[in-house]
Write a protein that holds these residues in place. Structure first.
Motif, PDB file in Angstrom:
ATOM      1  N   LYS A  26     -21.850  40.128  -9.012  1.00 31.22           N
ATOM      2  CA  LYS A  26     -23.287  40.286  -8.857  1.00 31.22           C
ATOM      3  C   LYS A  26     -23.961  39.948  -7.448  1.00 31.22           C
ATOM      4  O   LYS A  26     -24.514  40.839  -6.785  1.00 31.22           O
ATOM      5  CB  LYS A  26     -23.948  39.642 -10.043  1.00 31.22           C
ATOM      6  CG  LYS A  26     -23.016  40.196 -11.397  1.00 31.22           C
ATOM      7  CD  LYS A  26     -23.789  39.724 -12.532  1.00 31.22           C
ATOM      8  CE  LYS A  26     -24.017  38.074 -12.582  1.00 31.22           C
ATOM      9  NZ  LYS A  26     -22.583  37.582 -12.451  1.00 31.22           N
ATOM     10  N   SER A  27     -24.060  38.595  -7.344  1.00 29.23           N
ATOM     11  CA  SER A  27     -24.666  37.850  -6.119  1.00 29.23           C
ATOM     12  C   SER A  27     -24.113  38.373  -4.916  1.00 29.23           C
ATOM     13  O   SER A  27     -24.691  38.631  -3.806  1.00 29.23           O
ATOM     14  CB  SER A  27     -24.480  36.511  -6.296  1.00 29.23           C
ATOM     15  OG  SER A  27     -25.470  36.090  -7.387  1.00 29.23           O
ATOM     16  N   THR A  28     -22.671  38.809  -4.684  1.00 29.08           N
ATOM     17  CA  THR A  28     -21.999  39.354  -3.737  1.00 29.08           C
ATOM     18  C   THR A  28     -22.592  40.491  -3.245  1.00 29.08           C
ATOM     19  O   THR A  28     -22.949  40.904  -2.003  1.00 29.08           O
ATOM     20  CB  THR A  28     -20.596  39.364  -3.843  1.00 29.08           C
ATOM     21  OG1 THR A  28     -19.947  37.922  -4.236  1.00 29.08           O
ATOM     22  CG2 THR A  28     -19.883  39.931  -2.433  1.00 29.08           C
ATOM     23  N   GLN A  40     -32.839  31.934  -8.299  1.00 29.58           N
ATOM     24  CA  GLN A  40     -32.946  31.063  -9.505  1.00 29.58           C
ATOM     25  C   GLN A  40     -33.885  29.878  -9.052  1.00 29.58           C
ATOM     26  O   GLN A  40     -34.631  29.608  -9.817  1.00 29.58           O
ATOM     27  CB  GLN A  40     -31.477  30.550  -9.800  1.00 29.58           C
ATOM     28  CG  GLN A  40     -30.671  31.359 -10.457  1.00 29.58           C
ATOM     29  CD  GLN A  40     -29.424  30.863 -11.022  1.00 29.58           C
ATOM     30  OE1 GLN A  40     -29.507  29.589 -11.380  1.00 29.58           O
ATOM     31  NE2 GLN A  40     -28.197  31.489 -10.975  1.00 29.58           N
ATOM     32  N   ASP A  41     -33.711  29.372  -7.912  1.00 36.38           N
ATOM     33  CA  ASP A  41     -34.437  28.356  -7.697  1.00 36.38           C
ATOM     34  C   ASP A  41     -35.860  28.305  -7.297  1.00 36.38           C
ATOM     35  O   ASP A  41     -36.280  29.244  -6.457  1.00 36.38           O
ATOM     36  CB  ASP A  41     -33.794  27.710  -5.911  1.00 36.38           C
ATOM     37  CG  ASP A  41     -34.180  26.176  -5.821  1.00 36.38           C
ATOM     38  OD1 ASP A  41     -35.269  25.597  -6.564  1.00 36.38           O
ATOM     39  OD2 ASP A  41     -33.817  25.534  -4.938  1.00 36.38           O
ATOM     40  N   PRO A  42     -36.792  27.998  -7.933  1.00 36.80           N
ATOM     41  CA  PRO A  42     -38.265  27.895  -7.915  1.00 36.80           C
ATOM     42  C   PRO A  42     -38.720  27.768  -6.728  1.00 36.80           C
ATOM     43  O   PRO A  42     -39.764  27.745  -6.156  1.00 36.80           O
ATOM     44  CB  PRO A  42     -38.823  27.413  -9.087  1.00 36.80           C
ATOM     45  CG  PRO A  42     -37.661  27.092 -10.177  1.00 36.80           C
ATOM     46  CD  PRO A  42     -36.349  27.176  -9.172  1.00 36.80           C
ATOM     47  N   GLU A  97     -31.529  36.424 -10.662  1.00 33.01           N
ATOM     48  CA  GLU A  97     -31.551  35.444 -11.790  1.00 33.01           C
ATOM     49  C   GLU A  97     -32.711  34.684 -11.790  1.00 33.01           C
ATOM     50  O   GLU A  97     -32.705  33.222 -12.054  1.00 33.01           O
ATOM     51  CB  GLU A  97     -30.312  34.469 -12.147  1.00 33.01           C
ATOM     52  CG  GLU A  97     -28.939  35.442 -12.360  1.00 33.01           C
ATOM     53  CD  GLU A  97     -27.872  34.365 -12.921  1.00 33.01           C
ATOM     54  OE1 GLU A  97     -27.881  33.840 -13.770  1.00 33.01           O
ATOM     55  OE2 GLU A  97     -27.033  34.163 -12.057  1.00 33.01           O
ATOM     56  N   HIS A  98     -33.813  35.091 -11.364  1.00 34.61           N
ATOM     57  CA  HIS A  98     -35.007  34.411 -11.188  1.00 34.61           C
ATOM     58  C   HIS A  98     -35.752  33.711 -12.290  1.00 34.61           C
ATOM     59  O   HIS A  98     -36.533  33.035 -12.019  1.00 34.61           O
ATOM     60  CB  HIS A  98     -36.029  35.574 -10.384  1.00 34.61           C
ATOM     61  CG  HIS A  98     -36.808  36.475 -11.445  1.00 34.61           C
ATOM     62  ND1 HIS A  98     -35.952  37.470 -11.917  1.00 34.61           N
ATOM     63  CD2 HIS A  98     -37.837  36.740 -11.552  1.00 34.61           C
ATOM     64  CE1 HIS A  98     -36.886  38.295 -12.658  1.00 34.61           C
ATOM     65  NE2 HIS A  98     -37.929  37.909 -12.521  1.00 34.61           N
ATOM     66  N   ILE A 146     -30.704  40.772 -11.543  1.00 34.61           N
ATOM     67  CA  ILE A 146     -29.429  40.224 -12.045  1.00 34.61           C
ATOM     68  C   ILE A 146     -29.908  39.169 -13.039  1.00 34.61           C
ATOM     69  O   ILE A 146     -30.809  38.510 -13.073  1.00 34.61           O
ATOM     70  CB  ILE A 146     -28.732  39.412 -10.924  1.00 34.61           C
ATOM     71  CG1 ILE A 146     -27.881  40.213  -9.883  1.00 34.61           C
ATOM     72  CG2 ILE A 146     -27.462  38.393 -11.935  1.00 34.61           C
ATOM     73  CD1 ILE A 146     -27.426  39.423  -9.046  1.00 34.61           C
ATOM     74  N   THR A 147     -29.139  39.285 -14.364  1.00 35.13           N
ATOM     75  CA  THR A 147     -29.665  38.327 -15.493  1.00 35.13           C
ATOM     76  C   THR A 147     -28.127  38.148 -16.217  1.00 35.13           C
ATOM     77  O   THR A 147     -27.330  38.899 -16.110  1.00 35.13           O
ATOM     78  CB  THR A 147     -30.581  39.103 -16.335  1.00 35.13           C
ATOM     79  OG1 THR A 147     -30.890  38.245 -17.632  1.00 35.13           O
ATOM     80  CG2 THR A 147     -30.227  40.574 -17.047  1.00 35.13           C
ATOM     81  N   HIS A 148     -28.079  37.138 -17.035  1.00 36.50           N
ATOM     82  CA  HIS A 148     -27.080  36.714 -17.822  1.00 36.50           C
ATOM     83  C   HIS A 148     -27.192  36.872 -19.320  1.00 36.50           C
ATOM     84  O   HIS A 148     -26.786  36.670 -20.341  1.00 36.50           O
ATOM     85  CB  HIS A 148     -26.555  35.198 -17.681  1.00 36.50           C
ATOM     86  CG  HIS A 148     -25.555  34.955 -16.695  1.00 36.50           C
ATOM     87  ND1 HIS A 148     -25.706  34.544 -15.309  1.00 36.50           N
ATOM     88  CD2 HIS A 148     -24.407  35.247 -16.672  1.00 36.50           C
ATOM     89  CE1 HIS A 148     -24.750  34.671 -14.625  1.00 36.50           C
ATOM     90  NE2 HIS A 148     -23.730  34.882 -15.463  1.00 36.50           N
ATOM     91  N   ASN A 149     -28.562  37.441 -19.630  1.00 34.88           N
ATOM     92  CA  ASN A 149     -29.188  37.755 -20.926  1.00 34.88           C
ATOM     93  C   ASN A 149     -29.015  39.200 -21.016  1.00 34.88           C
ATOM     94  O   ASN A 149     -29.844  39.831 -20.672  1.00 34.88           O
ATOM     95  CB  ASN A 149     -30.650  37.263 -20.930  1.00 34.88           C
ATOM     96  CG  ASN A 149     -31.136  37.372 -22.399  1.00 34.88           C
ATOM     97  OD1 ASN A 149     -30.855  38.201 -23.077  1.00 34.88           O
ATOM     98  ND2 ASN A 149     -31.615  36.022 -22.889  1.00 34.88           N
ATOM     99  N   MET A 150     -28.159  39.453 -22.301  1.00 28.44           N
ATOM    100  CA  MET A 150     -27.918  40.771 -22.361  1.00 28.44           C
ATOM    101  C   MET A 150     -29.075  41.532 -23.221  1.00 28.44           C
ATOM    102  O   MET A 150     -29.482  42.698 -22.810  1.00 28.44           O
ATOM    103  CB  MET A 150     -26.820  40.976 -23.503  1.00 28.44           C
ATOM    104  CG  MET A 150     -25.209  41.089 -22.870  1.00 28.44           C
ATOM    105  SD  MET A 150     -23.907  40.906 -24.104  1.00 28.44           S
ATOM    106  CE  MET A 150     -22.568  41.455 -23.007  1.00 28.44           C
TER     107      MET A 150
END
Length: 265
Positions: free
Chosen positions: A45-47, A87-89, A175-176, A206-210
């Protein structure tokens, strides 16, 4: 709008650490698409985002954005029309500058002005205030505060607003909301949906939450071992359940290996 054709990327080729991260991957997005992207750790995903943003040159294939071939374009040139949140704020804002100054920089970057602060009018400040109020985080009353004093959720929401002001041709959300508490993450995701829709921003998230992947956006993509194995949109996506999505993944990938983080989210 975005056309990714058969791109591949292998890291450390010919060594014991060789990793094929992307394998002949193709993906086409229409203008205004909001695509959510799922996949276990190491799925690519990040790639994929790094390939689009120009963090490296792909081994093969092509990437075209709004009719322009950007396959070999350096990342600093792509950043002028591709927005990205991480991800990092702490990334995406200048902590020692005020909220208003950060918004002014984003606004003037979009306007191609070189002297930001002298160009900000009372009308611009009023618009900044109105946009901040729509976030529902109370930032409209803190415009003179340094950004470094804000919480992680407030900074992510501000970064999102700044991205919208810049009107990128493509917005990448990596994944923000992953580093935020559930309540704040929900607010930022609602703001994301609204801002993307209002500004008709072509967006990939991108998310890890379905559940979030099903709820937000108009299209859902699931990756596995550098491939896209699930791609659903429209009514099919709206009516999906987590169980159905897991079944689609198993059928398409031939694997039952799904990151626990995806299932439990």
């Amino acid at each position: 709008m975005l056309k990714i054709n058969n791109i591949s990327k292998t890291f450390n080729p010919g060594t014991v650490n060789e990793k094929k991260a992307l394998s002949n991957l193709s993906l086409h997005l229409n203008k205004g698409d909001f695509v959510t992207i799922l996949g276990s750790n190491g799925a690519g995903k990040s790639t994929l985002f790094n390939a689009i943003a120009g963090s490296f040159v792909v081994d093969g294939g092509s990437i075209t954005l709004d009719g322009r071939d950007i396959t070999n374009l350096p990342d600093y040139k792509r950043s002028k029309f591709i927005g990205r949140m991480f991800q990092d704020p702490l990334k995406g804002t200048a902590p020692n500058m005020t909220i208003e100054e950060n918004l002014a920089l984003a606004y003037m970057r979009a306007s191609s002005h070189t002297s930001p602060f002298s160009m900000i009018s009372k009308r611009d400040r009023a618009e900044f205030r109105d946009r901040l109020a729509q976030l529902g985080l109370g930032l409209e009353d803190r415009m003179s505060n340094p950004v470094g004093l804000l919480s992680g959720g407030q900074r992510q929401a501000l970064t999102l607003l700044m991205s919208a002001l810049q009107r990128p041709k493509l917005l990448l959300l990596d994944e923000h909301t992953a580093a935020l508490d559930p309540k704040t993450a929900a607010k930022v995701l609602d703001a994301t949906q609204r801002i993307v829709s209002e500004n008709q921003l072509t967006t990939m998230m991108i998310t890890h939450n379905m559940r979030d992947a099903i709820t937000y956006g108009n299209r859902l993509v699931m990756m596995y071992n550098g491939h896209i194995v699930v791609d659903v949109s429209g009514e099919e996506k709206k009516n999906l359940t987590v169980e159905q999505l897991l079944n689609l993944f198993s059928q398409a990938s031939g694997s039952d290996e799904v990151d626990d983080k995806l299932v439990l989210s």
